[in-house]
Scaffold this motif. Structure first.
Motif, PDB file in Angstrom:
ATOM      1  N   ASN A  75      23.489  29.404  64.355  1.00 56.37           N
ATOM      2  CA  ASN A  75      23.133  28.911  63.014  1.00 56.37           C
ATOM      3  C   ASN A  75      22.060  29.794  62.391  1.00 56.37           C
ATOM      4  O   ASN A  75      20.969  29.933  62.951  1.00 56.37           O
ATOM      5  CB  ASN A  75      22.580  27.482  63.087  1.00 56.37           C
ATOM      6  N   ILE A  76      22.358  30.350  61.219  1.00 56.37           N
ATOM      7  CA  ILE A  76      21.379  31.172  60.496  1.00 56.37           C
ATOM      8  C   ILE A  76      21.362  30.712  59.044  1.00 56.37           C
ATOM      9  O   ILE A  76      22.398  30.686  58.377  1.00 56.37           O
ATOM     10  CB  ILE A  76      21.729  32.676  60.550  1.00 56.37           C
ATOM     11  N   ALA A  77      20.181  30.343  58.548  1.00 58.15           N
ATOM     12  CA  ALA A  77      20.040  29.874  57.164  1.00 58.15           C
ATOM     13  C   ALA A  77      18.907  30.614  56.470  1.00 58.15           C
ATOM     14  O   ALA A  77      17.902  30.972  57.090  1.00 58.15           O
ATOM     15  CB  ALA A  77      19.769  28.374  57.129  1.00 58.15           C
ATOM     16  N   LEU A  78      19.077  30.832  55.174  1.00 59.27           N
ATOM     17  CA  LEU A  78      17.998  31.326  54.324  1.00 59.27           C
ATOM     18  C   LEU A  78      17.465  30.144  53.527  1.00 59.27           C
ATOM     19  O   LEU A  78      18.227  29.444  52.846  1.00 59.27           O
ATOM     20  CB  LEU A  78      18.507  32.419  53.383  1.00 59.27           C
ATOM     21  N   ILE A  79      16.164  29.915  53.629  1.00 63.18           N
ATOM     22  CA  ILE A  79      15.514  28.797  52.938  1.00 63.18           C
ATOM     23  C   ILE A  79      14.699  29.341  51.767  1.00 63.18           C
ATOM     24  O   ILE A  79      13.969  30.323  51.914  1.00 63.18           O
ATOM     25  CB  ILE A  79      14.576  28.012  53.879  1.00 63.18           C
ATOM     26  N   LYS A  80      14.821  28.689  50.621  1.00 66.97           N
ATOM     27  CA  LYS A  80      13.990  28.998  49.460  1.00 66.97           C
ATOM     28  C   LYS A  80      13.278  27.723  49.036  1.00 66.97           C
ATOM     29  O   LYS A  80      13.932  26.750  48.639  1.00 66.97           O
ATOM     30  CB  LYS A  80      14.840  29.532  48.302  1.00 66.97           C
ATOM     31  N   GLU A  81      11.973  27.736  49.129  1.00 68.99           N
ATOM     32  CA  GLU A  81      11.156  26.609  48.662  1.00 68.99           C
ATOM     33  C   GLU A  81      11.702  25.266  49.142  1.00 68.99           C
ATOM     34  O   GLU A  81      12.027  24.381  48.353  1.00 68.99           O
ATOM     35  CB  GLU A  81      11.050  26.649  47.131  1.00 68.99           C
ATOM     36  N   ASN A  82      11.855  25.155  50.439  1.00 73.56           N
ATOM     37  CA  ASN A  82      12.227  23.897  51.096  1.00 73.56           C
ATOM     38  C   ASN A  82      13.713  23.542  51.021  1.00 73.56           C
ATOM     39  O   ASN A  82      14.118  22.488  51.502  1.00 73.56           O
ATOM     40  CB  ASN A  82      11.407  22.704  50.553  1.00 73.56           C
ATOM     41  N   LYS A  94       3.419  27.230  55.018  1.00 71.32           N
ATOM     42  CA  LYS A  94       3.512  26.570  53.711  1.00 71.32           C
ATOM     43  C   LYS A  94       3.365  27.556  52.547  1.00 71.32           C
ATOM     44  O   LYS A  94       3.694  27.219  51.406  1.00 71.32           O
ATOM     45  CB  LYS A  94       2.474  25.453  53.592  1.00 71.32           C
ATOM     46  N   LYS A  95       2.928  28.774  52.838  1.00 67.21           N
ATOM     47  CA  LYS A  95       2.786  29.803  51.792  1.00 67.21           C
ATOM     48  C   LYS A  95       4.106  30.532  51.531  1.00 67.21           C
ATOM     49  O   LYS A  95       4.230  31.264  50.553  1.00 67.21           O
ATOM     50  CB  LYS A  95       1.730  30.829  52.213  1.00 67.21           C
ATOM     51  N   ASN A 139      21.175   7.115  46.013  1.00 65.37           N
ATOM     52  CA  ASN A 139      20.027   7.517  45.195  1.00 65.37           C
ATOM     53  C   ASN A 139      18.917   8.182  45.999  1.00 65.37           C
ATOM     54  O   ASN A 139      17.913   8.607  45.427  1.00 65.37           O
ATOM     55  CB  ASN A 139      19.463   6.286  44.478  1.00 65.37           C
ATOM     56  N   LEU A 140      19.082   8.291  47.314  1.00 66.89           N
ATOM     57  CA  LEU A 140      18.035   8.863  48.151  1.00 66.89           C
ATOM     58  C   LEU A 140      18.029  10.391  48.062  1.00 66.89           C
ATOM     59  O   LEU A 140      19.045  11.027  47.800  1.00 66.89           O
ATOM     60  CB  LEU A 140      18.229   8.422  49.604  1.00 66.89           C
ATOM     61  N   ASN A 141      16.867  10.979  48.302  1.00 68.34           N
ATOM     62  CA  ASN A 141      16.703  12.432  48.189  1.00 68.34           C
ATOM     63  C   ASN A 141      17.282  13.166  49.396  1.00 68.34           C
ATOM     64  O   ASN A 141      17.403  12.609  50.488  1.00 68.34           O
ATOM     65  CB  ASN A 141      15.216  12.784  48.070  1.00 68.34           C
ATOM     66  N   GLU A 142      17.602  14.441  49.182  1.00 68.13           N
ATOM     67  CA  GLU A 142      18.068  15.278  50.280  1.00 68.13           C
ATOM     68  C   GLU A 142      16.901  15.620  51.208  1.00 68.13           C
ATOM     69  O   GLU A 142      15.731  15.617  50.804  1.00 68.13           O
ATOM     70  CB  GLU A 142      18.705  16.569  49.744  1.00 68.13           C
ATOM     71  N   ILE A 143      17.241  15.911  52.454  1.00 65.57           N
ATOM     72  CA  ILE A 143      16.204  16.327  53.400  1.00 65.57           C
ATOM     73  C   ILE A 143      15.684  17.706  52.997  1.00 65.57           C
ATOM     74  O   ILE A 143      16.393  18.501  52.377  1.00 65.57           O
ATOM     75  CB  ILE A 143      16.713  16.327  54.856  1.00 65.57           C
ATOM     76  N   GLU A 144      14.438  17.985  53.368  1.00 66.04           N
ATOM     77  CA  GLU A 144      13.787  19.239  53.005  1.00 66.04           C
ATOM     78  C   GLU A 144      13.369  19.996  54.264  1.00 66.04           C
ATOM     79  O   GLU A 144      13.347  19.436  55.371  1.00 66.04           O
ATOM     80  CB  GLU A 144      12.571  18.970  52.120  1.00 66.04           C
ATOM     81  N   TYR A 145      13.006  21.258  54.064  1.00 66.08           N
ATOM     82  CA  TYR A 145      12.693  22.149  55.171  1.00 66.08           C
ATOM     83  C   TYR A 145      11.289  22.726  55.038  1.00 66.08           C
ATOM     84  O   TYR A 145      10.691  22.688  53.976  1.00 66.08           O
ATOM     85  CB  TYR A 145      13.749  23.264  55.236  1.00 66.08           C
ATOM     86  N   ASN A 146      10.795  23.220  56.162  1.00 68.06           N
ATOM     87  CA  ASN A 146       9.447  23.780  56.267  1.00 68.06           C
ATOM     88  C   ASN A 146       8.375  22.724  56.029  1.00 68.06           C
ATOM     89  O   ASN A 146       7.357  22.976  55.410  1.00 68.06           O
ATOM     90  CB  ASN A 146       9.253  24.962  55.311  1.00 68.06           C
ATOM     91  N   LYS A 147       8.628  21.532  56.570  1.00 71.81           N
ATOM     92  CA  LYS A 147       7.620  20.481  56.533  1.00 71.81           C
ATOM     93  C   LYS A 147       6.538  20.785  57.575  1.00 71.81           C
ATOM     94  O   LYS A 147       6.710  21.646  58.437  1.00 71.81           O
ATOM     95  CB  LYS A 147       8.258  19.115  56.834  1.00 71.81           C
ATOM     96  N   SER A 148       5.437  20.051  57.501  1.00 74.19           N
ATOM     97  CA  SER A 148       4.377  20.254  58.494  1.00 74.19           C
ATOM     98  C   SER A 148       4.904  19.960  59.896  1.00 74.19           C
ATOM     99  O   SER A 148       4.560  20.639  60.867  1.00 74.19           O
ATOM    100  CB  SER A 148       3.164  19.379  58.177  1.00 74.19           C
ATOM    101  N   ALA A 200      24.195  24.621  58.291  1.00 76.56           N
ATOM    102  CA  ALA A 200      25.310  23.772  57.901  1.00 76.56           C
ATOM    103  C   ALA A 200      25.002  23.017  56.612  1.00 76.56           C
ATOM    104  O   ALA A 200      25.912  22.734  55.818  1.00 76.56           O
ATOM    105  CB  ALA A 200      25.650  22.791  59.024  1.00 76.56           C
ATOM    106  N   HIS A 201      23.744  22.704  56.378  1.00 75.17           N
ATOM    107  CA  HIS A 201      23.337  22.037  55.134  1.00 75.17           C
ATOM    108  C   HIS A 201      23.643  22.929  53.935  1.00 75.17           C
ATOM    109  O   HIS A 201      24.178  22.461  52.910  1.00 75.17           O
ATOM    110  CB  HIS A 201      21.847  21.700  55.204  1.00 75.17           C
ATOM    111  N   ALA A 202      23.322  24.214  54.045  1.00 75.18           N
ATOM    112  CA  ALA A 202      23.621  25.149  52.950  1.00 75.18           C
ATOM    113  C   ALA A 202      25.122  25.210  52.683  1.00 75.18           C
ATOM    114  O   ALA A 202      25.565  25.254  51.531  1.00 75.18           O
ATOM    115  CB  ALA A 202      23.090  26.540  53.297  1.00 75.18           C
ATOM    116  N   ILE A 203      25.912  25.201  53.751  1.00 73.15           N
ATOM    117  CA  ILE A 203      27.368  25.245  53.614  1.00 73.15           C
ATOM    118  C   ILE A 203      27.883  23.967  52.965  1.00 73.15           C
ATOM    119  O   ILE A 203      28.729  24.001  52.059  1.00 73.15           O
ATOM    120  CB  ILE A 203      28.025  25.474  54.987  1.00 73.15           C
ATOM    121  N   LEU A 204      27.363  22.825  53.409  1.00 76.86           N
ATOM    122  CA  LEU A 204      27.785  21.548  52.847  1.00 76.86           C
ATOM    123  C   LEU A 204      27.433  21.466  51.362  1.00 76.86           C
ATOM    124  O   LEU A 204      28.237  21.008  50.543  1.00 76.86           O
ATOM    125  CB  LEU A 204      27.133  20.392  53.614  1.00 76.86           C
ATOM    126  N   ASN A 205      26.232  21.896  50.990  1.00 78.38           N
ATOM    127  CA  ASN A 205      25.868  21.914  49.573  1.00 78.38           C
ATOM    128  C   ASN A 205      26.826  22.783  48.762  1.00 78.38           C
ATOM    129  O   ASN A 205      27.275  22.394  47.680  1.00 78.38           O
ATOM    130  CB  ASN A 205      24.438  22.436  49.389  1.00 78.38           C
TER     131      ASN A 205
END
Length: 264
Positions: A102-109, A75-76, A240-249, A216-221
């Motif tokens: 599949n390789i993705a770079l995540i920034k703040e979820n 989480k840090k 109106n629903l939010n997008e899914i997020e990453y690095n959850k507990s 694939a999420h990064a590509i779709l965005n």
């Protein structure tokens, strides 16, 4: 970002070579605690990707085949890599070819850069923030984007092996409003079909992990689409629903819908 992307594409192709070396042999299949299959290809691809990423970046790595890292540590992180060395192991075992690196770079979820490479098909998708989204096939690179809205017809991507009752019910709900065509493909390629405009929507109302979707999420965005959390609501309220997020507990994804933004 572009130089980083070139490196990630090369790492994905190197992992793809490791996978194909195993794919073209008679290989042994193990089973993990959750009963999912594991092969030598998964392990070799993981090692190649991890070694490659460590040479070009100091960002930490979450990989399906890597060690478990506590949420207290994760989480840090501001940036990290999210990796599935071999997405679609079942397709790999069946020799269907519809498996990916599949390789993705995540920034703040949020996924901000993604590469999806299908080595048996030699098809590459990639995209990221401010970069756009692209597909490379037969050595031809084309920019891709989600489909434009057209009449009352939509194409739905559905998983052949995960078409559960919840998904069937959702598709029937769509049929009340749209003329629905169905298509199917393996692994994260389902999301990529939406990104390149060959499908309008991919409902996944079943369990997936964050590494299954991040690249694939990064590509779709980057192609103009989104992946929203699913709730059992009237169709017009889903937008109106939010997008899914990453690095959850818990790294398990919620049920989701990958889609062009104006389906509903």
């Amino acid at each position: 970002m572009e130089n980083l992307l070139k490196n990630i594409i090369q790492i994905s192709k190197d992992a793809g070579k490791e996978i194909l070396d195993v794919y073209n042999t008679t290989f042994h299949i193990e089973y993990k605690d959750d009963k999912s299959p594991l092969t030598e290809a998964d392990k070799r691809a993981h090692n190649r990707i991890e070694n490659g990423l460590r040479k070009i970046s100091t960002f930490p790595i979450i990989s399906e085949e890597g060690k478990n890292i506590s949420y207290q540590e994760r989480k840090k992180w501001k940036y990290f890599w999210m990796v599935d060395p071999l997405d679609g192991t079942k397709e790999f075992i069946k020799k269907k070819g519809e498996f990916t690196v599949n390789i993705a770079l995540i920034k703040e979820n949020r996924p901000i850069l993604g590469v999806v490479y299908a080595p048996a098909m030699d098809v590459l998708y990639y995209g990221g923030e401010s970069l756009g989204a692209y597909k490379v096939e037969n050595r031809k690179k084309v920019k891709i984007a989600v489909k434009k809205k057209s009449n009352n017809k939509i194409t739905v991507v559905a998983s052949k092996s995960h078409l559960n009752n919840e998904t069937k019910s959702f598709i029937e709900k769509l049929r009340k409003h749209f003329n629905v065509d169905m298509t199917s493909v393996g692994s994260s390629l389902k999301i990529c079909l939406v990104a390149e405009g060959k499908a309008d929507i991919y409902p996944r109302l079943g369990p997936t992990m964050e590494w299954d979707t991040a690249a694939a999420h990064a590509i779709l965005n980057a192609a103009g689409g989104k992946i929203i959390k699913y709730e059992d609501l009237p169709l017009e309220e889903l937008k109106n629903l939010n997008e899914i997020e990453y690095n959850k507990s818990d790294l398990l994804n919620p049920y989701f819908i990958a889609m062009r933004p104006d389906v509903f």
